[in-house]
Design a protein around this motif. Structure first.
Motif, PDB file in Angstrom:
ATOM      1  N   GLY A   1     -15.122 -25.145  43.444  1.00 26.92           N
ATOM      2  CA  GLY A   1     -16.192 -25.911  42.818  1.00 26.92           C
ATOM      3  C   GLY A   1     -16.308 -25.567  41.351  1.00 26.92           C
ATOM      4  O   GLY A   1     -15.528 -24.779  40.808  1.00 26.92           O
TER       5      GLY A   1
ATOM      6  N   GLU B   1     -22.641 -27.186  38.093  1.00 23.09           N
ATOM      7  CA  GLU B   1     -23.315 -28.476  38.212  1.00 23.09           C
ATOM      8  C   GLU B   1     -23.771 -28.963  36.838  1.00 23.09           C
ATOM      9  O   GLU B   1     -24.232 -28.191  35.992  1.00 23.09           O
ATOM     10  CB  GLU B   1     -24.508 -28.374  39.157  1.00 23.09           C
ATOM     11  CG  GLU B   1     -25.585 -27.413  38.731  1.00 23.09           C
ATOM     12  CD  GLU B   1     -26.729 -27.318  39.725  1.00 23.09           C
ATOM     13  OE1 GLU B   1     -27.829 -26.895  39.325  1.00 23.09           O
ATOM     14  OE2 GLU B   1     -26.517 -27.666  40.915  1.00 23.09           O
TER      15      GLU B   1
ATOM     16  N   LEU C   1     -17.142 -31.048  35.440  1.00 20.41           N
ATOM     17  CA  LEU C   1     -17.389 -31.972  36.552  1.00 20.41           C
ATOM     18  C   LEU C   1     -17.238 -33.410  36.096  1.00 20.41           C
ATOM     19  O   LEU C   1     -16.660 -34.251  36.800  1.00 20.41           O
ATOM     20  CB  LEU C   1     -18.789 -31.730  37.120  1.00 20.41           C
ATOM     21  CG  LEU C   1     -19.167 -32.518  38.377  1.00 20.41           C
ATOM     22  CD1 LEU C   1     -18.252 -32.142  39.541  1.00 20.41           C
ATOM     23  CD2 LEU C   1     -20.620 -32.274  38.755  1.00 20.41           C
TER      24      LEU C   1
ATOM     25  N   LYS D   1     -14.613 -36.408  37.326  1.00 18.30           N
ATOM     26  CA  LYS D   1     -15.222 -37.652  37.798  1.00 18.30           C
ATOM     27  C   LYS D   1     -14.605 -38.863  37.109  1.00 18.30           C
ATOM     28  O   LYS D   1     -14.358 -39.905  37.740  1.00 18.30           O
ATOM     29  CB  LYS D   1     -16.729 -37.621  37.543  1.00 18.30           C
ATOM     30  CG  LYS D   1     -17.459 -38.867  38.014  1.00 18.30           C
ATOM     31  CD  LYS D   1     -18.955 -38.758  37.749  1.00 18.30           C
ATOM     32  CE  LYS D   1     -19.679 -40.027  38.208  1.00 18.30           C
ATOM     33  NZ  LYS D   1     -21.142 -39.936  37.949  1.00 18.30           N
TER      34      LYS D   1
ATOM     35  N   TYR E   1     -12.269 -33.937  42.465  1.00 17.06           N
ATOM     36  CA  TYR E   1     -13.664 -34.359  42.306  1.00 17.06           C
ATOM     37  C   TYR E   1     -14.275 -34.785  43.640  1.00 17.06           C
ATOM     38  O   TYR E   1     -15.414 -34.419  43.964  1.00 17.06           O
ATOM     39  CB  TYR E   1     -13.763 -35.508  41.310  1.00 17.06           C
ATOM     40  CG  TYR E   1     -15.161 -36.088  41.239  1.00 17.06           C
ATOM     41  CD1 TYR E   1     -16.188 -35.397  40.599  1.00 17.06           C
ATOM     42  CD2 TYR E   1     -15.461 -37.310  41.845  1.00 17.06           C
ATOM     43  CE1 TYR E   1     -17.479 -35.903  40.559  1.00 17.06           C
ATOM     44  CE2 TYR E   1     -16.747 -37.823  41.810  1.00 17.06           C
ATOM     45  CZ  TYR E   1     -17.754 -37.119  41.159  1.00 17.06           C
ATOM     46  OH  TYR E   1     -19.036 -37.619  41.135  1.00 17.06           O
TER      47      TYR E   1
ATOM     48  N   MET F   1     -15.174 -31.772  45.691  1.00 17.56           N
ATOM     49  CA  MET F   1     -16.357 -31.073  45.192  1.00 17.56           C
ATOM     50  C   MET F   1     -17.618 -31.902  45.415  1.00 17.56           C
ATOM     51  O   MET F   1     -18.683 -31.355  45.723  1.00 17.56           O
ATOM     52  CB  MET F   1     -16.190 -30.757  43.702  1.00 17.56           C
ATOM     53  CG  MET F   1     -15.131 -29.717  43.397  1.00 17.56           C
ATOM     54  SD  MET F   1     -15.159 -29.136  41.676  1.00 17.56           S
ATOM     55  CE  MET F   1     -14.778 -30.652  40.790  1.00 17.56           C
ATOM     56  N   ASN F   2     -17.506 -33.223  45.277  1.00 20.41           N
ATOM     57  CA  ASN F   2     -18.680 -34.088  45.431  1.00 20.41           C
ATOM     58  C   ASN F   2     -19.174 -34.106  46.882  1.00 20.41           C
ATOM     59  O   ASN F   2     -20.378 -34.176  47.140  1.00 20.41           O
ATOM     60  CB  ASN F   2     -18.335 -35.498  44.962  1.00 20.41           C
ATOM     61  CG  ASN F   2     -19.567 -36.370  44.799  1.00 20.41           C
ATOM     62  OD1 ASN F   2     -20.566 -35.925  44.230  1.00 20.41           O
ATOM     63  ND2 ASN F   2     -19.515 -37.586  45.296  1.00 20.41           N
TER      64      ASN F   2
ATOM     65  N   LYS G   1     -21.103 -30.809  47.340  1.00 19.05           N
ATOM     66  CA  LYS G   1     -21.775 -30.415  46.100  1.00 19.05           C
ATOM     67  C   LYS G   1     -22.943 -29.464  46.336  1.00 19.05           C
ATOM     68  O   LYS G   1     -23.294 -28.669  45.461  1.00 19.05           O
ATOM     69  CB  LYS G   1     -22.250 -31.647  45.336  1.00 19.05           C
ATOM     70  CG  LYS G   1     -23.211 -32.547  46.112  1.00 19.05           C
ATOM     71  CD  LYS G   1     -23.543 -33.780  45.288  1.00 19.05           C
ATOM     72  CE  LYS G   1     -24.478 -34.719  46.072  1.00 19.05           C
ATOM     73  NZ  LYS G   1     -24.779 -35.940  45.283  1.00 19.05           N
TER      74      LYS G   1
ATOM     75  N   LEU H   1     -21.056 -26.217  44.155  1.00 27.38           N
ATOM     76  CA  LEU H   1     -21.448 -26.249  42.751  1.00 27.38           C
ATOM     77  C   LEU H   1     -22.387 -25.077  42.458  1.00 27.38           C
ATOM     78  O   LEU H   1     -23.307 -24.804  43.225  1.00 27.38           O
ATOM     79  CB  LEU H   1     -22.126 -27.574  42.395  1.00 27.38           C
ATOM     80  CG  LEU H   1     -21.277 -28.838  42.564  1.00 27.38           C
ATOM     81  CD1 LEU H   1     -22.048 -30.058  42.099  1.00 27.38           C
ATOM     82  CD2 LEU H   1     -19.963 -28.721  41.800  1.00 27.38           C
TER      83      LEU H   1
END
Length: 485
Positions: free
Chosen positions: A284, A287, A292, A296, A307, A310-311, A314, A318
């Protein structure tokens, strides 16, 4: 009536004063009153401008020492203030964030304070991005960085493979050794065939091609091998090959011993593709960070997979700060994606951390100023001058000094062909000299034979070569075809 008007005017005046810098006191107060003021200027110091600066606590850029602040950014600010003749007051950002654009269109963190003109400058490891550049002005970068992967060594190192003994040399070096071995055996075979001294009375030489291969292999094991060379040419080739073998064995043993003693192994996660494919590490970033946002907006399939992963997680992967990220990498199976320059500091301070080789998205850290600020250009020119004078390099070396310099071994990598280029060159020259001397030895014999048989030297030389490179079957057939006395 006049008293009421006076009170109203006084209230408005006080309100306007508070609106000018309302968060300055709050920012310092929320961080236990940690702040940093410039030293009082001598002489005409009273006429100097005072700039209000926001920053964020992150080692080694800004660190707290009691109620004072210190670090790379503080030293940089001090140098800039002396170059441009201004005073400053530094406070910690109120919400503890770098700056992100919220759903309502408002900026948070240091960028938000600059946008709202609550401060004059944001001096911190602020990454210059297009979105931030649209909201504030940035100076020239004072540090360059990228996006890397921070890992804990024990979880990142590959397990020793079945063929770990091949690690000391690179694939190219092993290929070069094999070619050198075959070429040397071939030259040994050719020189023995041409040199008259290597032939016995029955018209045979002990250096067949298989025997030549065996002789070359014997040098690798430091064992003498038969047959023993007798001619000058074959001895030269043998000596050069033995020298090559000893140097090669020495380099191999030294490199392999270093690997075993230091535990130097290749980390299993070299790239972001490796990170996505593995399953034993969570990964991660911070945030609301530019890192990030980079993943994205990326169109690269691998980076999009990073991404998306990680999303999806999250809430768990994060982190809110670099300190939290480093601690999580140390304590659990976690890989942190972030600014490579900050990761280099973590590696310097924590000897059991390592950063993967791949770095994405070259970027820079700059000083943020409000749109249209007259200080932007002046600060950019000053930063360029500091870079040209070597002051930025000095600050980098000062605050990124490693604690592991005496504990850790030097970085190891497999020996490439260039590292052993000299011994390969000596081997090639030795083989060439040996073959040439073998030709000279054969030429002398052919000249002597030509004088005795009254033939041309070239014809005798050709016959000798033809005879020496015939197979045993051909020689038997020739011998059988001769009339018996």
């Amino acid at each position: 009536m006049m008293n009421k008007v006076f009170c109203v005017c006084l209230s408005v005046f006080i309100t306007l004063l508070l609106l000018q810098k309302p968060n300055w006191t709050d920012a310092a107060g929320n961080a236990d009153s940690m702040s940093k003021d410039s030293e009082p200027a001598g002489g005409g110091g009273k006429d100097l401008s005072t700039l209000y600066v926001t920053t964020i606590l992150e080692a080694p850029y800004v660190m707290a020492r009691g109620t004072e602040l210190e670090g790379y950014c503080i030293d940089l600010l001090e140098k800039l203030s002396k170059m441009l003749n201004f005073k400053y007051k530094v406070g910690i950002v109120k919400d503890g964030k770098y700056g992100g654009l919220g759903p309502s269109g408002n900026w948070s963190g240091m960028i938000g304070e600059v946008v709202r003109k609550e401060v004059d400058l944001a001096v911190a490891p602020l990454t210059i991005t297009s979105a931030r550049e649209d909201a504030v002005d940035f100076t020239q970068p004072f540090l360059h960085t990228g996006i890397g992967i921070l890992l804990e060594k024990d979880s990142a190192l590959e397990e020793a493979s079945l063929f770990h003994f091949l690690t000391p040399f690179s694939k190219e070096t092993w290929a070069g050794v094999l070619v050198a071995y075959l070429c040397s055996s071939l030259c040994l075979f050719l020189a023995a065939r041409m040199s008259p001294c290597e032939w016995d009375g029955s018209g045979e030489t002990n250096f067949t091609f298989l025997n030549s291969l065996w002789f070359g292999a014997g040098a690798f094991t430091l064992q003498g091998a038969v047959p023993q060379p007798r001619s000058v040419s074959v001895r030269i080739i043998s000596a050069i090959w033995w020298l090559f073998s000893i140097v090669l064995l020495t380099a191999y043993i030294a490199s392999f011993s270093f690997i075993l003693e230091s535990g130097s192994e290749q980390i299993s996660i070299q790239t972001f593709e490796d990170l996505v494919k593995q399953r034993h590490l969570e990964f991660g970033t911070m945030e609301g960070s530019s890192t990030l946002l980079y993943f994205k907006n990326s169109k690269n399939p691998i980076q999009q997979m990073v991404y998306e992963s990680m999303n999806k997680k999250k809430d768990t992967v994060l982190v809110k700060s670099y300190q939290q990220a480093i601690q999580r990498v140390l304590d659990s199976n976690y890989a942190f994606i972030g600014e490579s320059i900050s990761q280099d500091l973590a590696v310097a301070r924590h000897c059991n951390l390592v950063r993967s080789p791949e770095v994405l998205g070259a970027r820079g850290f700059g000083i943020a100023t409000p749109k249209g600020s007259s200080w932007t250009n002046q600060l950019s020119v000053a930063i360029l001058k500091l870079g040209e004078s070597g002051d930025l390099d000095y600050l980098r070396n000062k605050w990124w000094e490693s604690n592991c310099s005496q504990e850790e071994h030097d970085k190891w990598s497999p020996l490439e062909p260039q590292a052993l280029g000299g011994i390969f060159l000596i081997l090639a020259l030795g083989l060439a000299v040996g073959v040439i001397i073998a030709v000279v030895e054969l030429s002398k014999k052919c000249r002597h034979t030509a004088e005795q048989e009254k033939k041309s030297c070239c014809s005798v030389f050709t016959e000798e070569l033809s005879h020496r490179f015939r197979t045993r079957d051909e020689k038997r057939q020739e011998h059988a075809a001769k009339p018996k006395p």
